[in-house]
Design a protein around this motif. Structure first.
Motif, PDB file in Angstrom:
ATOM      1  N   ALA A 275       0.831  -1.205   0.000  1.00 24.86           N
ATOM      2  CA  ALA A 275       0.000   0.000   0.000  1.00 24.86           C
ATOM      3  C   ALA A 275       0.864   1.252   0.000  1.00 24.86           C
ATOM      4  O   ALA A 275       0.460   2.298  -0.519  1.00 24.86           O
ATOM      5  CB  ALA A 275      -0.932  -0.001   1.209  1.00 24.86           C
ATOM      6  N   GLY A 276       2.054   1.145   0.558  1.00 15.60           N
ATOM      7  CA  GLY A 276       2.987   2.262   0.558  1.00 15.60           C
ATOM      8  C   GLY A 276       3.892   2.271  -0.662  1.00 15.60           C
ATOM      9  O   GLY A 276       4.893   2.976  -0.690  1.00 15.60           O
ATOM     10  N   SER A 277       3.562   1.447  -1.663  1.00 11.98           N
ATOM     11  CA  SER A 277       4.314   1.364  -2.927  1.00 11.98           C
ATOM     12  C   SER A 277       5.746   0.896  -2.743  1.00 11.98           C
ATOM     13  O   SER A 277       6.621   1.255  -3.511  1.00 11.98           O
ATOM     14  CB  SER A 277       4.270   2.705  -3.673  1.00 11.98           C
ATOM     15  N   ASN A 278       5.988   0.101  -1.715  1.00 11.03           N
ATOM     16  CA  ASN A 278       7.315  -0.457  -1.484  1.00 11.03           C
ATOM     17  C   ASN A 278       7.289  -1.916  -1.938  1.00 11.03           C
ATOM     18  O   ASN A 278       7.209  -2.839  -1.138  1.00 11.03           O
ATOM     19  CB  ASN A 278       7.704  -0.344  -0.011  1.00 11.03           C
ATOM     20  N   ARG A 279       7.337  -2.105  -3.245  1.00 12.59           N
ATOM     21  CA  ARG A 279       7.157  -3.430  -3.846  1.00 12.59           C
ATOM     22  C   ARG A 279       8.209  -4.436  -3.386  1.00 12.59           C
ATOM     23  O   ARG A 279       7.882  -5.580  -3.083  1.00 12.59           O
ATOM     24  CB  ARG A 279       7.171  -3.327  -5.364  1.00 12.59           C
ATOM     25  N   ASP A 280       9.456  -4.039  -3.343  1.00  8.50           N
ATOM     26  CA  ASP A 280      10.522  -4.977  -2.960  1.00  8.50           C
ATOM     27  C   ASP A 280      10.325  -5.497  -1.541  1.00  8.50           C
ATOM     28  O   ASP A 280      10.432  -6.696  -1.288  1.00  8.50           O
ATOM     29  CB  ASP A 280      11.894  -4.334  -3.102  1.00  8.50           C
ATOM     30  N   GLU A 281      10.024  -4.590  -0.632  1.00  8.54           N
ATOM     31  CA  GLU A 281       9.803  -5.009   0.754  1.00  8.54           C
ATOM     32  C   GLU A 281       8.538  -5.858   0.867  1.00  8.54           C
ATOM     33  O   GLU A 281       8.515  -6.867   1.576  1.00  8.54           O
ATOM     34  CB  GLU A 281       9.713  -3.804   1.689  1.00  8.54           C
ATOM     35  N   ALA A 282       7.490  -5.459   0.149  1.00 10.27           N
ATOM     36  CA  ALA A 282       6.242  -6.226   0.179  1.00 10.27           C
ATOM     37  C   ALA A 282       6.477  -7.652  -0.317  1.00 10.27           C
ATOM     38  O   ALA A 282       6.020  -8.615   0.298  1.00 10.27           O
ATOM     39  CB  ALA A 282       5.182  -5.535  -0.676  1.00 10.27           C
ATOM     40  N   GLU A 283       7.215  -7.783  -1.404  1.00  8.25           N
ATOM     41  CA  GLU A 283       7.478  -9.110  -1.952  1.00  8.25           C
ATOM     42  C   GLU A 283       8.257  -9.972  -0.963  1.00  8.25           C
ATOM     43  O   GLU A 283       7.962 -11.156  -0.796  1.00  8.25           O
ATOM     44  CB  GLU A 283       8.236  -8.996  -3.271  1.00  8.25           C
ATOM     45  N   THR A 284       9.212  -9.383  -0.279  1.00  5.97           N
ATOM     46  CA  THR A 284       9.973 -10.118   0.734  1.00  5.97           C
ATOM     47  C   THR A 284       9.048 -10.639   1.828  1.00  5.97           C
ATOM     48  O   THR A 284       9.139 -11.803   2.232  1.00  5.97           O
ATOM     49  CB  THR A 284      11.065  -9.219   1.346  1.00  5.97           C
ATOM     50  N   HIS A 285       8.137  -9.796   2.298  1.00  3.50           N
ATOM     51  CA  HIS A 285       7.210 -10.199   3.363  1.00  3.50           C
ATOM     52  C   HIS A 285       6.229 -11.264   2.873  1.00  3.50           C
ATOM     53  O   HIS A 285       5.947 -12.224   3.593  1.00  3.50           O
ATOM     54  CB  HIS A 285       6.452  -8.997   3.916  1.00  3.50           C
TER      55      HIS A 285
ATOM     56  N   TRP B  46      -2.565  -9.479  -5.630  1.00  2.00           N
ATOM     57  CA  TRP B  46      -3.038  -8.095  -5.714  1.00  2.00           C
ATOM     58  C   TRP B  46      -1.862  -7.141  -5.879  1.00  2.00           C
ATOM     59  O   TRP B  46      -1.866  -6.258  -6.721  1.00  2.00           O
ATOM     60  CB  TRP B  46      -3.846  -7.755  -4.456  1.00  2.00           C
ATOM     61  N   MET B  47      -0.840  -7.351  -5.064  1.00  4.64           N
ATOM     62  CA  MET B  47       0.346  -6.499  -5.126  1.00  4.64           C
ATOM     63  C   MET B  47       1.031  -6.629  -6.476  1.00  4.64           C
ATOM     64  O   MET B  47       1.402  -5.632  -7.098  1.00  4.64           O
ATOM     65  CB  MET B  47       1.327  -6.862  -4.001  1.00  4.64           C
ATOM     66  N   LEU B  48       1.199  -7.855  -6.966  1.00  3.36           N
ATOM     67  CA  LEU B  48       1.868  -8.055  -8.251  1.00  3.36           C
ATOM     68  C   LEU B  48       1.097  -7.393  -9.402  1.00  3.36           C
ATOM     69  O   LEU B  48       1.697  -6.853 -10.317  1.00  3.36           O
ATOM     70  CB  LEU B  48       2.052  -9.546  -8.521  1.00  3.36           C
ATOM     71  N   ALA B  49      -0.226  -7.427  -9.329  1.00  2.86           N
ATOM     72  CA  ALA B  49      -1.046  -6.838 -10.386  1.00  2.86           C
ATOM     73  C   ALA B  49      -1.032  -5.307 -10.361  1.00  2.86           C
ATOM     74  O   ALA B  49      -1.149  -4.671 -11.402  1.00  2.86           O
ATOM     75  CB  ALA B  49      -2.482  -7.338 -10.262  1.00  2.86           C
ATOM     76  N   ARG B  50      -0.875  -4.724  -9.186  1.00  2.00           N
ATOM     77  CA  ARG B  50      -1.003  -3.274  -9.073  1.00  2.00           C
ATOM     78  C   ARG B  50       0.297  -2.515  -8.866  1.00  2.00           C
ATOM     79  O   ARG B  50       0.350  -1.319  -9.064  1.00  2.00           O
ATOM     80  CB  ARG B  50      -1.968  -2.955  -7.938  1.00  2.00           C
ATOM     81  N   CYS B  51       1.315  -3.186  -8.452  1.00  2.00           N
ATOM     82  CA  CYS B  51       2.570  -2.508  -8.115  1.00  2.00           C
ATOM     83  C   CYS B  51       3.687  -2.898  -9.072  1.00  2.00           C
ATOM     84  O   CYS B  51       4.808  -3.163  -8.656  1.00  2.00           O
ATOM     85  CB  CYS B  51       2.977  -2.827  -6.675  1.00  2.00           C
ATOM     86  N   THR B  52       3.393  -2.974 -10.353  1.00  2.00           N
ATOM     87  CA  THR B  52       4.432  -3.350 -11.323  1.00  2.00           C
ATOM     88  C   THR B  52       5.026  -2.139 -11.986  1.00  2.00           C
ATOM     89  O   THR B  52       4.539  -1.071 -11.956  1.00  2.00           O
ATOM     90  CB  THR B  52       3.863  -4.293 -12.400  1.00  2.00           C
TER      91      THR B  52
END
Length: 80
Positions: free
Chosen positions: A38-48, A74-80
């Motif tokens: 949600a904070g647009s931190n894709r790398d950290e989100a993917e790690t979690h 959801w993250m992969l679809a929206r935060c690419t």
């Protein structure tokens, strides 16, 4: 629907650091990933999200895995 904001990320991260592993229907690590996304931190989100998936596999948490997979997708679809 789960609602989260970037401001919640540090709070959820602290919950995880305090040793809490499960939230409602999914591991806290997945919630931390959602907040990071949600904070647009894709790398950290993917790690979690990857850590959460490994955890649910390790403990055999059958209800947690689909929830983590849903929000990871959801993250992969929206935060690419």
């Amino acid at each position: 629907m789960i609602s989260t904001s970037p401001a919640q990320h540090p709070v959820l991260r602290e919950v995880l650091d305090d040793g809490w592993r499960f939230g409602p229907l999914q591991p806290v690590e997945g919630l931390v990933g959602l907040a990071a996304a949600a904070g647009s931190n894709r790398d950290e989100a993917e790690t979690h999200f990857r850590s959460a998936l490994a955890f649910v596999d390790e403990v055999g948490h059958r209800l947690g895995k689909p929830a983590v997979q849903k929000w990871y997708a959801w993250m992969l679809a929206r935060c690419t």
